[in-house]
Design an enzyme around this catalytic site. Sequence first.
Site, PDB file in Angstrom:
ATOM      1  N   GLU A   1       0.625  -1.151  -0.039  1.00 41.35           N
ATOM      2  CA  GLU A   1       0.056   0.037   0.064  1.00 41.35           C
ATOM      3  C   GLU A   1       0.944   1.213   0.106  1.00 41.35           C
ATOM      4  OE1 GLU A   1      -3.183   0.157   3.084  1.00 41.35           O
ATOM      5  OE2 GLU A   1      -4.074  -1.735   2.173  1.00 41.35           O
TER       6      GLU A   1
ATOM      7  N   GLU B   1      -5.487  -8.193  -0.239  1.00 40.45           N
ATOM      8  CA  GLU B   1      -6.323  -7.756   1.036  1.00 40.45           C
ATOM      9  C   GLU B   1      -7.603  -7.655   0.714  1.00 40.45           C
ATOM     10  OE1 GLU B   1      -4.853  -4.987   3.726  1.00 40.45           O
ATOM     11  OE2 GLU B   1      -2.712  -5.505   3.434  1.00 40.45           O
TER      12      GLU B   1
END
Lengths: 508, 508, 508
Positions: free
Chosen positions: A173, A292
Site C-alpha cells: 500500500e 487484502e
Amino acid sequence: MGEATVRLDPAFTVGPVRPRTFGSFVEHMGRCVYTGIYEPEHPDADELGFRTDVAQLVRELGVTTVRYPGGNFVSNYRWEDGVGPKADRPTQLDLAWRSVETNQVGTDDFVDWARGVGVEPMMAVNLGTRGIQEAVELLLYCNAETGTSWPDRRAKNGHTEPHDIRVWCLGNEMDGPWQMGHKTAEEYARVAEEAARAMRRFDDTLELVACGSSNRGMPTFGTWERVVLERCFDLVDHISAHAYYEPVDGDVDSFLASGEDMHRFIESVVATADHVAAVKGSDKRIMVSFDEWNVWFQGRFDGENSLAIREAPELIEDVYDVTDAVVVGSLLITLLQHTDRVAMACQAQLVNVIAPIATRAGGGAWRQTIFHPFALTARYARGTVLRPAVVCDVVQTKAFGPVDQVVVTATHDEETGDLAVFVVNRSRTEATTLTLDVAAAVGGHDTAYALVEHLTLHDDDTSATNTEEHPDRVTPRPGDAAVAGSTLTATLPPTSWHCIRLSEGTVQ
Amino acid sequence: MGEATVRLDPAFTVGPVRPRTFGSFVEHMGRCVYTGIYEPEHPDADELGFRTDVAQLVRELGVTTVRYPGGNFVSNYRWEDGVGPKADRPTQLDLAWRSVETNQVGTDDFVDWARGVGVEPMMAVNLGTRGIQEAVELLLYCNAETGTSWPDRRAKNGHTEPHDIRVWCLGNEMDGPWQMGHKTAEEYARVAEEAARAMRRFDDTLELVACGSSNRGMPTFGTWERVVLERCFDLVDHISAHAYYEPVDGDVDSFLASGEDMHRFIESVVATADHVAAVKGSDKRIMVSFDEWNVWFQGRFDGENSLAIREAPELIEDVYDVTDAVVVGSLLITLLQHTDRVAMACQAQLVNVIAPIATRAGGGAWRQTIFHPFALTARYARGTVLRPAVVCDVVQTKAFGPVDQVVVTATHDEETGDLAVFVVNRSRTEATTLTLDVAAAVGGHDTAYALVEHLTLHDDDTSATNTEEHPDRVTPRPGDAAVAGSTLTATLPPTSWHCIRLSEGTVQ
Amino acid sequence: MGEATVRLDPAFTVGPVRPRTFGSFVEHMGRCVYTGIYEPEHPDADELGFRTDVAQLVRELGVTTVRYPGGNFVSNYRWEDGVGPKADRPTQLDLAWRSVETNQVGTDDFVDWARGVGVEPMMAVNLGTRGIQEAVELLLYCNAETGTSWPDRRAKNGHTEPHDIRVWCLGNEMDGPWQMGHKTAEEYARVAEEAARAMRRFDDTLELVACGSSNRGMPTFGTWERVVLERCFDLVDHISAHAYYEPVDGDVDSFLASGEDMHRFIESVVATADHVAAVKGSDKRIMVSFDEWNVWFQGRFDGENSLAIREAPELIEDVYDVTDAVVVGSLLITLLQHTDRVAMACQAQLVNVIAPIATRAGGGAWRQTIFHPFALTARYARGTVLRPAVVCDVVQTKAFGPVDQVVVTATHDEETGDLAVFVVNRSRTEATTLTLDVAAAVGGHDTAYALVEHLTLHDDDTSATNTEEHPDRVTPRPGDAAVAGSTLTATLPPTSWHCIRLSEGTVQ
C-alpha cells in the site's frame, strides 16, 4: 418470493479455479500472530510455540497461500530483528500500529508454521523505510542456496534448505499516506522497478506483485496503476488490489452488494494493465493479486494515532454476523467470476484481526461466521470456473443502483465431473426461488448430475454471531434443493449464502 | 595495391600524450581477480597471493592506471566486506555477475597490487544500492590521514599511510537498466552532484568522473550527458564513455572501422559538454574518460540472468585473433587522435575477462593478440600527438559508409626528438603502400629522422590466436619500411597494424 | 538632534511574548561545544565535564530554548556515535566543518547540560545523508518510554526517563548546496513529509519545524517555502528562517537597519504560508521559527573547503563591537514586533562561534557586547507585545532606502502591570529625543506608570569590544530617561540601544 433462473454449460468457462484465490494474510498486527497463531504458553502450543488448535482451524479453513508479515507493518520492519536466537531478538516499536513487537516470531518461524499447516508463504519486502539492498538481502536469506553470507545465516539459524518462497510483494500500500515511507506513483514505480530487477537477477522465476491501489477510492486510483506498470510491466507478474467493505451509514443493501465494487475494481485494474500492454505492444497479461479483502468495520477504528502503545493489543477484532458472512461468500463468488485475471486473493486477516478465526489468549479458538463460506468455497471449488447465464430480479442499492438479487458462480471438475454452485441472495427482505437448469449443465451430453448436498448460511436473526461459548451458533445447515427431471430448485431466503454440489449421474 | 600518403609536421599538434590513456580495468568479474591477478595457491604467487607471472605481463603491457572494482560489480558492492583480516571477510553473492565473491581481494589488497606493479589505482564508488554516505566513507578510508574512525580502520588493517587515490568514478553505467540501482538521468545527476560535493568537501583536488553513457546506442545517449553535466558541471572533471566492438552479423569491414564509432562517440560527448559550458558561460572543459573499451563478442554472451551462480567462473573469456588485435590498435589510434579531450581510457579488462592477458588457474599466463598493439603504443607514444594529413583510398562499410582505408597517428617527443607513427590498414582485402613524408615531419628544420624500427601485427591467417601452448603464434614482426631521401615507404598488408619509429638524424 | 514620538496603548497588541523567542543554538562547530560549554579539563568543569562558568553566563543570558546539534553539522551526523560510554565513541571527521569530532558530547550529554542550565533542548534530525528511519530512531531514543530497543538503549546509557524533547527540526538548511545531502525543494518536501508523518505516528503532539530558506537571497526563496508547505502543511507547525547580517562593503547605515531585512523576510514567509493555507482552505497558521540569526562577518570566512582538518578549531569567533550589539538589540525588537507569527528564534550560536559568550580554553569566560541587549530583552520582555505608534525622522540606507531612525517595541505584563520599552536609534550620526506618551500607555485607565530604570548600550567609540582582560569595557549604563507629567523623555545617542522599564504607579 422472487424467481431466479440459472443456466450452466461446461463449455462456457471463465478460467481455472486457482488455489491461490483462497489465500489469507498474517500481519504482525494486534493479536494475529501473538496469541493468534503463536502462543507458547498455551496448553495446545506445539514445540515451536504455535497453537495447534488454531492450526487445525487453519487447515479446516482450506487456506492455501498466506501473505506475511504485512501490511502496513512491513513498511517499517527490519526483518533481521526477527531471525536468530529468540533471546537475542530486539523488542521494537512498530509505528504502523504503535505496537510493541517482541520479534519472537519472524521469517523463519513463519515459514516453519506455514509448512506445518500446509500453506504457501507469500513474502512482502519493506519498500517504506528501506530499499533495494534490504529487499535483496531478505530474498537471499530466504531462497539462496548456502555458500554465501545471507543464506549461511539462515542455515546457522536452523534452516539449511532454502525456504523457496515463490511470490514476493514489492512493498505494501505504498500509495497510502498512512504508510511509513509512503511514495508518489513515480517514486514507487522507480523503487519497485529497481528492486524487481535486482530480485530477478537472483531468480527470474519469482512471481512479483507490484503495489496497486489501497482501495478504489484513492485519489490516485487508476493513475497509480498506470504509472507503476509503465515502469514495471516487464518486471512484475501481478498488481495488487485491496478492498474492505462495511455498511456505510447503515446501508445494508449496498453492503450486501459489495461484490459490485470488487467487480468494478478488478475490471478497472485489468483495463489499466491492458492499456499499458497495448501501449507497449505486448501480449503479456498482468494479473490482479487481490491480496487484502474482507468485511471490516473501519468506522469503528479511530486511526493509528489514537492507539495506545501496547504489546499484542486487541486491535479491530470485529465480530462478524450472518450478513457479514453472506457478504464474504458473495465476494468469493466475485473473485471466482474473475478467475481469468485474478491470480490470487488473500482474505485479511487470518486470526483475530478482522478474521475468520478467533482466539482467546490462554483459551479457545473458534470459527467466526465468515469462516464457513470461505471454508466451503475453498473446499469445493475445483476445476474450471463456469460462466452462468442468470435471469433474476433486481435489488435497488444506493451505492450501485439496481443490482441482480442473486449472484452465482459454479465450478466444474473435469476429472470427477463434479459441479459446485455458489449462490447468494443479496436481498435483505425477499426470498427467491432458484431454478437451476441442470440439463444445460451437461451441455447436451449423456452425462447428468445428481444432487450431493445443499448447504446454506442463513439465519432469521441476521445479527447472530459466534462466540467462544457458542461457537456454532451460526453454521452451515442443509438447504432444500431438490432435483426434478433436469431441473434443480431451491429456496434462497433473504440474506443467504448457498453451496450446492452435484455429481455426475443420471438426471433424476 | 592502394596508396596512402601521410604528411607529418611537429607544428601541427593535437595535444599531449596522456599516460592515463593507457589505463586498464580490474573488475571483480569472472577470473579477472581470482586466478587472474590473484591466486595464492599458484606457484608464482607472491606473499600477498598475487601472481608474479601476471604482474610481469602487466608491467610489460605498460598499463598506467587501473580502474577498480567495477564495472557492474561495484553497484552492489559493500567495500567494507573486502577489508580487514581475510578470514573474517564474508562471502557474498554478487548479483551483477551472479558470482560468489569471497572478498579475499578488496580495496587495500588491490592498492597493494597496484603499487607493486607500478600502476595508479582509480576507484569507483557504489551509487547503485548505496549513496553519499558510503561513498564518503570509502574515500575517507582510502585517503584520510589517521585520527578519525575510517582511516584508523585502514591503519588497523595495515596501511597507516593514505592510499591517496586521485581519480574517483561516481558509480558505473548508471544509465543501464542492467545496473543494480540503475538511475534515470535526473536521479543520477542528483546523487552524483551530492556525492561529488561531499567528496570534494574532504578534498577539492580529487579528479571526479561522472557516468556518461554505457554506449552510443543507449536511448538516453546525449540527453543523459546533458542532464548530468547541467547538475555536475562544476563538480566533476570527466565524463565517462564506454564502448565495445565486435563484427555484427559477420560484418568485418565495419568491425575494422570501429574507430569511426569511437570517434563519433567522443565528438558527441565533447559537443554536449561544451554546450553545457556555453549555457553556463564557463570556459571549463569537461574531459572524456573512456574508461571501458575493447573488442567484446557480446553476441556470445547470453545475459546475466543466464549465468549459473559460481565462484570465479570462466566469464566472457574471449580469445582474440589478428583482426581483433588490429581493431584494438586502431582504437588506440582513435584515442590518441582525441588526446585534446580524452583524459584517460581503460581497456576492459586486464586479465582473462575480454583481456590482453590470459591465465590458466594453476598454469601459465600469456599474451593475447591484442596485448601487442597496446603494449607497443603504450611504450612508444611519447610527448605530443601530431595531427597528420592523410590522403588514401576508402573502404566501404555498412555501418559507417565510406571510410579511410588507412588510419594513422603519430607522437613526437620534444625532448628526444623521437617520432612514433601508428598506422592501421582497415581493408580486409587490399594492401596499400604507405608513403610518409618525413621531410614534412621536420617542419623545415635542420633536424631529420632515421628509421629505428618498423613492427607490424599481421598474419595471412587473420583468425590466428595465441594459446597457452602457442603463446607467440601472433606477435609483432618487422615490417618493410624504408627511408629514401625524405620519404619513408612501407607496405601495409590487409588487416594490419604498424608501429614505425624514427629518431632524430639526417634524412637518408 | 532629531525627534521621535512614541505612543503606547495596552489595547493595541501584537501577541504574547513567547519565551522561545529567546532561544539560542549549540552546534558541533568550532569551539561552541568543546572548550565552549564543555571542557572537562577546565578548573570550573562539573562532574560531567561542563564548564560551570559558562553555564552561569548562559543562565544570566536568559536563554530559553537551545537548538542542537546543528546546523550544517547535523546533515552528516550519526547520532549513535555520540551516545553510550565515552571511551567507546568513535572519532569522526565532520565534513560540514572539516573538523575532527570526538563525540565526547552527544545527545544525552547535551540534554543533561540543557536541563542543568534550565533550557529546553530543541533537536534536529539528519535529513542530509540519512532519512526517515534514522530520524525515527533518534526520536524513539529520546522520547519513548522504555520497553523497546531504542529507549532501552537510552536507559542503559543512564537515562531511564524519556528526554521528552518537544521541538524537532526536520533537517537543516536543506536548500543550501553547501549542505551535505542538499535537496531540491521537491526532494526535501517529500522527505520532510514522510519523516514528519513517521515521527507524528509516534507522538502527534510534537512540534515540527520544516526547513525554510537559508536566507532571503537564496535563488529558491519563496518557491522553496511554497513547495515544502504544499506537501507538509498539515504535518508541521513551523517553517524556519535563517539570517546573518554584517556591513556589506562597509555600509554601516544599512547594517544598522538589518531589522528591515528580517522584517521583510518574516512577512514574505508568512505570506507564502498563508497562501498555501488559502489554497488548502485551511485556517491553520504556520509559524516562523527564526532559528538562526545574528551578526556574522561572513566576509571574513573563506568557505568550508578552505578549512584545515582540526579538532575544535577556532572557527568564526567574531569579536563584536558596540554597533554589532545595537544591531542585535534591534533584531530582537523586530522579532518581538512579529511575535504574532514568529514562534521561536535562536541566536546563533551560544558560545565562541559568532556568540554572545566567549571563552578561552583553560581560561575565562566573558560577555561579548551582544550579550547585553539579549540578556536584558530576555529578562524584561514579559506579557504581551504592544504595537506602538511611532513618529520619527528617517535614515537613508543603500539597502532599504529611507527607514525609520528609531525602532521600538514594548511589552506589557498584565499581571504586574510592568511595561518594558526597547528602543534603538539606528542613525550613526544623529542623536534623537525620545518622547514616550505614557498616558497613552495606560489607555485612559486610572493606572499610570513610574520609571523604574533606563539602561542603554552605547559608546562614543562604536568599535569598542569586550575581551577576557576587559570583559566589561562595553556594558549597559543608565540612560537619562525622565518622566514629567504624562510624558517620558530620553536622549537616544547615535547607534544606541535602550531598555526603559516602567511600573504601575501614579503618573509623575
